[in-house]
Design a protein around this motif. Structure first.
Motif, mmCIF file in Angstrom:
data_model
loop_
_atom_site.group_PDB
_atom_site.id
_atom_site.type_symbol
_atom_site.label_atom_id
_atom_site.label_comp_id
_atom_site.label_asym_id
_atom_site.label_seq_id
_atom_site.Cartn_x
_atom_site.Cartn_y
_atom_site.Cartn_z
ATOM 1 N N GLN A 318 0.861 -1.080 0.231
ATOM 2 C CA GLN A 318 0.151 0.379 0.451
ATOM 3 C C GLN A 318 1.201 0.848 -0.015
ATOM 4 O OE1 GLN A 318 -2.326 -0.393 3.148
ATOM 5 N NE2 GLN A 318 -3.388 -2.060 2.686
ATOM 6 N N PRO A 319 0.567 2.482 -0.460
ATOM 7 C CA PRO A 319 1.241 3.878 -0.513
ATOM 8 C C PRO A 319 1.462 4.012 0.731
ATOM 9 C CG PRO A 319 -0.831 4.358 -1.361
ATOM 10 C CD PRO A 319 -0.909 2.692 -0.627
ATOM 11 N N PRO A 320 2.363 4.777 0.989
ATOM 12 C CA PRO A 320 2.837 4.509 2.905
ATOM 13 C C PRO A 320 2.420 6.422 3.042
ATOM 14 C CG PRO A 320 4.715 5.894 1.046
ATOM 15 C CD PRO A 320 3.713 4.855 -0.143
ATOM 16 N N LEU A 321 1.970 6.113 4.522
ATOM 17 C CA LEU A 321 1.098 6.785 5.638
ATOM 18 C C LEU A 321 1.492 8.692 5.437
ATOM 19 C CD1 LEU A 321 -0.919 4.862 8.186
ATOM 20 C CD2 LEU A 321 -1.656 5.246 6.010
ATOM 21 N N PRO A 322 1.511 8.969 5.369
ATOM 22 C CA PRO A 322 1.955 10.874 5.190
ATOM 23 C C PRO A 322 2.027 10.991 6.585
ATOM 24 C CG PRO A 322 -0.301 11.013 4.705
ATOM 25 C CD PRO A 322 -0.023 9.875 5.053
ATOM 26 N N LEU A 323 2.705 10.493 7.839
ATOM 27 C CA LEU A 323 3.267 10.481 9.383
ATOM 28 C C LEU A 323 4.179 11.535 9.643
ATOM 29 C CD1 LEU A 323 2.397 7.118 10.383
ATOM 30 C CD2 LEU A 323 0.863 9.011 10.404
ATOM 31 N N PRO A 324 4.581 12.729 10.689
ATOM 32 C CA PRO A 324 5.084 13.211 10.431
ATOM 33 C C PRO A 324 6.170 12.526 11.492
ATOM 34 C CG PRO A 324 3.505 13.320 12.403
ATOM 35 C CD PRO A 324 3.366 12.573 11.053
ATOM 36 N N GLY A 325 7.598 12.458 10.888
ATOM 37 C CA GLY A 325 8.448 11.971 11.881
ATOM 38 C C GLY A 325 10.172 13.136 11.545
ATOM 39 N N ALA A 326 10.873 13.075 12.742
ATOM 40 C CA ALA A 326 12.086 13.807 12.356
ATOM 41 C C ALA A 326 13.699 12.724 12.209
ATOM 42 C CB ALA A 326 12.966 13.939 13.790
ATOM 43 N N HIS A 327 13.134 11.484 11.227
ATOM 44 C CA HIS A 327 14.077 10.945 10.908
ATOM 45 C C HIS A 327 15.454 10.743 11.547
ATOM 46 C CE1 HIS A 327 12.263 11.523 7.330
ATOM 47 N NE2 HIS A 327 12.097 12.684 7.372
ATOM 48 N N HIS A 328 15.160 10.464 12.978
ATOM 49 C CA HIS A 328 16.640 10.499 14.112
ATOM 50 C C HIS A 328 16.214 8.553 14.580
ATOM 51 C CE1 HIS A 328 15.990 14.788 14.836
ATOM 52 N NE2 HIS A 328 17.020 14.606 13.684
ATOM 53 N N GLY A 329 15.300 7.918 14.428
ATOM 54 C CA GLY A 329 15.027 6.739 14.631
ATOM 55 C C GLY A 329 16.446 5.784 14.320
ATOM 56 N N LEU A 330 16.642 5.742 13.437
ATOM 57 C CA LEU A 330 17.631 5.101 13.046
ATOM 58 C C LEU A 330 19.845 5.616 13.578
ATOM 59 C CD1 LEU A 330 16.972 3.666 9.100
ATOM 60 C CD2 LEU A 330 16.824 2.291 11.381
ATOM 61 N N ILE A 331 19.496 6.608 13.567
ATOM 62 C CA ILE A 331 20.698 7.466 13.513
ATOM 63 C C ILE A 331 20.853 7.216 15.463
ATOM 64 C CG2 ILE A 331 21.040 9.254 15.276
ATOM 65 C CD1 ILE A 331 20.635 10.577 12.307
ATOM 66 N N GLY A 332 19.630 7.334 16.584
ATOM 67 C CA GLY A 332 19.346 6.887 17.646
ATOM 68 C C GLY A 332 19.896 5.822 18.005
ATOM 69 N N LEU A 333 19.981 4.611 16.539
ATOM 70 C CA LEU A 333 19.970 2.559 17.396
ATOM 71 C C LEU A 333 21.653 2.769 17.226
ATOM 72 C CD1 LEU A 333 16.910 0.758 15.319
ATOM 73 C CD2 LEU A 333 17.632 1.186 17.805
ATOM 74 N N ARG A 334 21.725 4.143 16.258
ATOM 75 C CA ARG A 334 23.258 3.625 15.906
ATOM 76 C C ARG A 334 23.455 4.014 16.846
ATOM 77 N NH1 ARG A 334 23.270 5.074 10.931
ATOM 78 N NH2 ARG A 334 24.017 3.340 10.026
ATOM 79 N N GLN A 335 23.829 5.093 17.753
ATOM 80 C CA GLN A 335 24.396 5.363 18.426
ATOM 81 C C GLN A 335 24.493 4.800 19.749
ATOM 82 O OE1 GLN A 335 22.713 9.618 19.252
ATOM 83 N NE2 GLN A 335 24.269 10.516 17.446
ATOM 84 N N ARG A 336 22.681 3.872 19.750
ATOM 85 C CA ARG A 336 22.785 3.227 21.066
ATOM 86 C C ARG A 336 23.739 2.394 20.937
ATOM 87 N NH1 ARG A 336 18.622 2.086 24.430
ATOM 88 N NH2 ARG A 336 17.606 3.659 23.687
ATOM 89 N N ALA A 337 23.926 1.279 19.692
ATOM 90 C CA ALA A 337 25.098 0.776 19.244
ATOM 91 C C ALA A 337 25.826 0.634 19.311
ATOM 92 C CB ALA A 337 24.964 -0.062 18.430
ATOM 93 N N GLU A 338 26.272 1.739 19.564
ATOM 94 C CA GLU A 338 27.757 2.105 20.001
ATOM 95 C C GLU A 338 28.639 2.287 21.222
ATOM 96 O OE1 GLU A 338 28.248 5.919 16.847
ATOM 97 O OE2 GLU A 338 28.628 4.524 15.233
ATOM 98 N N LEU A 339 27.666 2.975 21.194
ATOM 99 C CA LEU A 339 28.019 3.295 23.035
ATOM 100 C C LEU A 339 27.985 1.824 23.758
ATOM 101 C CD1 LEU A 339 25.224 5.664 23.980
ATOM 102 C CD2 LEU A 339 27.491 6.007 24.075
ATOM 103 N N LEU A 340 27.531 0.707 23.585
ATOM 104 C CA LEU A 340 27.719 -0.714 24.192
ATOM 105 C C LEU A 340 28.806 -1.516 22.892
ATOM 106 C CD1 LEU A 340 23.467 -1.292 24.600
ATOM 107 C CD2 LEU A 340 25.298 -0.866 25.896
ATOM 108 N N GLY A 341 29.922 -0.482 22.131
ATOM 109 C CA GLY A 341 30.208 -1.745 21.903
ATOM 110 C C GLY A 341 30.028 -2.337 20.610
ATOM 111 N N GLY A 342 28.700 -2.424 19.809
ATOM 112 C CA GLY A 342 28.116 -3.019 19.075
ATOM 113 C C GLY A 342 28.502 -2.066 17.279
ATOM 114 N N THR A 343 27.731 -2.677 16.584
ATOM 115 C CA THR A 343 27.752 -1.944 15.426
ATOM 116 C C THR A 343 25.613 -2.033 14.432
ATOM 117 O OG1 THR A 343 27.914 -3.607 13.899
ATOM 118 C CG2 THR A 343 29.714 -2.352 14.590
#
Length: 366
Positions: A318-343
């Motif tokens: 289906q076509p994606p819904l026009p929901l608001p987002g700051a596009h910080h989710g994946l950035i936050g996941l990467r930072q959380r993983a790096e803080l724990l020594g992961g990737t």
């Protein structure tokens, strides 16, 4: 700022200058005077620990010979280590008297102009050593004071920053309570009304899911508001914190057809469990927002001493819904993983879907 040489080097230079002074006035026919000069040079090794005693022990060299460097060096050291006082300034006439008197046959007559000039010259030389030592001491005290002022200023800036942060957190807590909580409460109420008034089972189930998620969001918001308002007090943990046991419930209630596979050892740290949960949560949220109609596969395994979290979704139907987002989710996941020594890696798949993969160290606790 120039660095001072090590104390051992300074002591060696001072003793060498004193010995050079003795050598310049060496007289083989006067062994007692030369012995006093050599003794005064050696005594300089005690000038840092016993400055007053060192100065007193160097005066015989001035009184019996013409070697004065050792006594002046001892007087300078005494001035650098002592505060201004009567005892310090009494050392000046003591040096002047010793320098203008010759033993064992003293010849000291203040009525002679030559003696007065010599006395004044010796007193000025000793006073210069005292003033130079006091100047060095004042410079050292001033440096310490400037350091204290700088530290106090940094501490004041830190307190100011903490106060500003506390005000911002309090303001954010009010906004979350007054605006976000109110709107989520309305969503929960309307979803409850829809659940009661709907006739078909699919609508009732969707309304129940909306209401449950709204209530869960309100509970998390309440804890977050409490943490924000507790700024400046004791550290407050965001509770309740998710763990591995909550992933199944997350997958069941995400509104997406999911397939969950978990194979993990017991005793993973709480931080790793929380990171696994947040990774799955963010990946499912992105699937729901950007790939409506897609299915998701969640694979959490222990691989080669690490935890691998892989969430893959199929292509949207289906076509994606026009929901608001700051596009910080994946950035936050990467930072959380790096803080724990992961990737963390993320990207589209060959079939038009999307995959998020996080590798975390598995430090198992007993």
């Amino acid at each position: 700022m120039t660095r001072r040489p090590p104390p051992l080097v300074e002591d060696g230079v001072v003793v060498a200058l004193a010995l050079l002074d003795v050598w310049a006035h060496w007289d083989i026919d006067e062994p007692l005077r030369m012995a006093c000069g050599l003794g005064a040079a050696v005594v300089l090794l005690l000038r840092r620990r016993l400055p007053l005693l060192t100065y007193v022990l160097t005066l015989p060299s001035v009184l019996l010979s013409d070697a004065v460097v050792a006594s002046l060096a001892a007087l300078y050291t005494l001035a650098t280590l002592s505060r201004p006082g009567a005892l310090l300034f009494l050392c000046v006439p003591a040096f002047a008297f010793s320098d203008t008197t010759s033993l064992p046959s003293p010849d000291f007559d203040l009525t002679e102009t030559r003696k007065l000039i010599a006395l004044g010259y010796s007193a000025a030389t000793a006073a210069a050593a005292v003033f130079l030592g006091q100047l060095v001491r004042t410079r050292h005290d001033l440096s310490l004071r400037l350091t204290e002022i700088s530290q106090a200023r940094d501490h004041q800036q830190l307190l100011t920053a903490q106060a500003v942060l506390a005000r911002e957190r309090a303001e954010l807590a009010r906004e979350m309570h007054d605006v976000v909580s109110h709107q989520v409460s309305l969503i929960a109420v309307r979803a409850g009304a829809l659940q009661v008034g709907a006739r078909d089972a699919e609508t009732k189930d969707a309304a129940a899911t909306i209401r449950r998620l709204s209530v869960q969001t309100l509970d998390e918001l309440r804890h977050m508001v409490g943490v924000l308002r507790a700024s400046g007090g004791q550290p407050t943990e965001l509770t309740p914190q998710p763990a591995l046991d909550d992933i199944q419930r997350l997958a069941d209630g995400c509104g997406i057809e999911t397939e969950l596979t978990m194979d993990l050892p017991e005793g993973l740290p709480a931080t790793v469990q929380r990171a696994i949960y947040r990774t799955v949560q963010e990946a499912l949220t992105n699937t729901r927002k950007h790939a409506p109609g897609a299915t998701a596969r969640i694979d959490v395994r222990h691989v080669d001493g690490a935890v691998r979290v892989r969430v893959t979704n199929t292509a949207p139907t289906q076509p994606p819904l026009p929901l608001p987002g700051a596009h910080h989710g994946l950035i936050g996941l990467r930072q959380r993983a790096e803080l724990l020594g992961g990737t963390m890696t993320a990207g589209p798949t060959s079939d038009g879907g999307y995959e998020v993969c996080v590798m975390l160290p598995a430090h198992v606790t007993e």
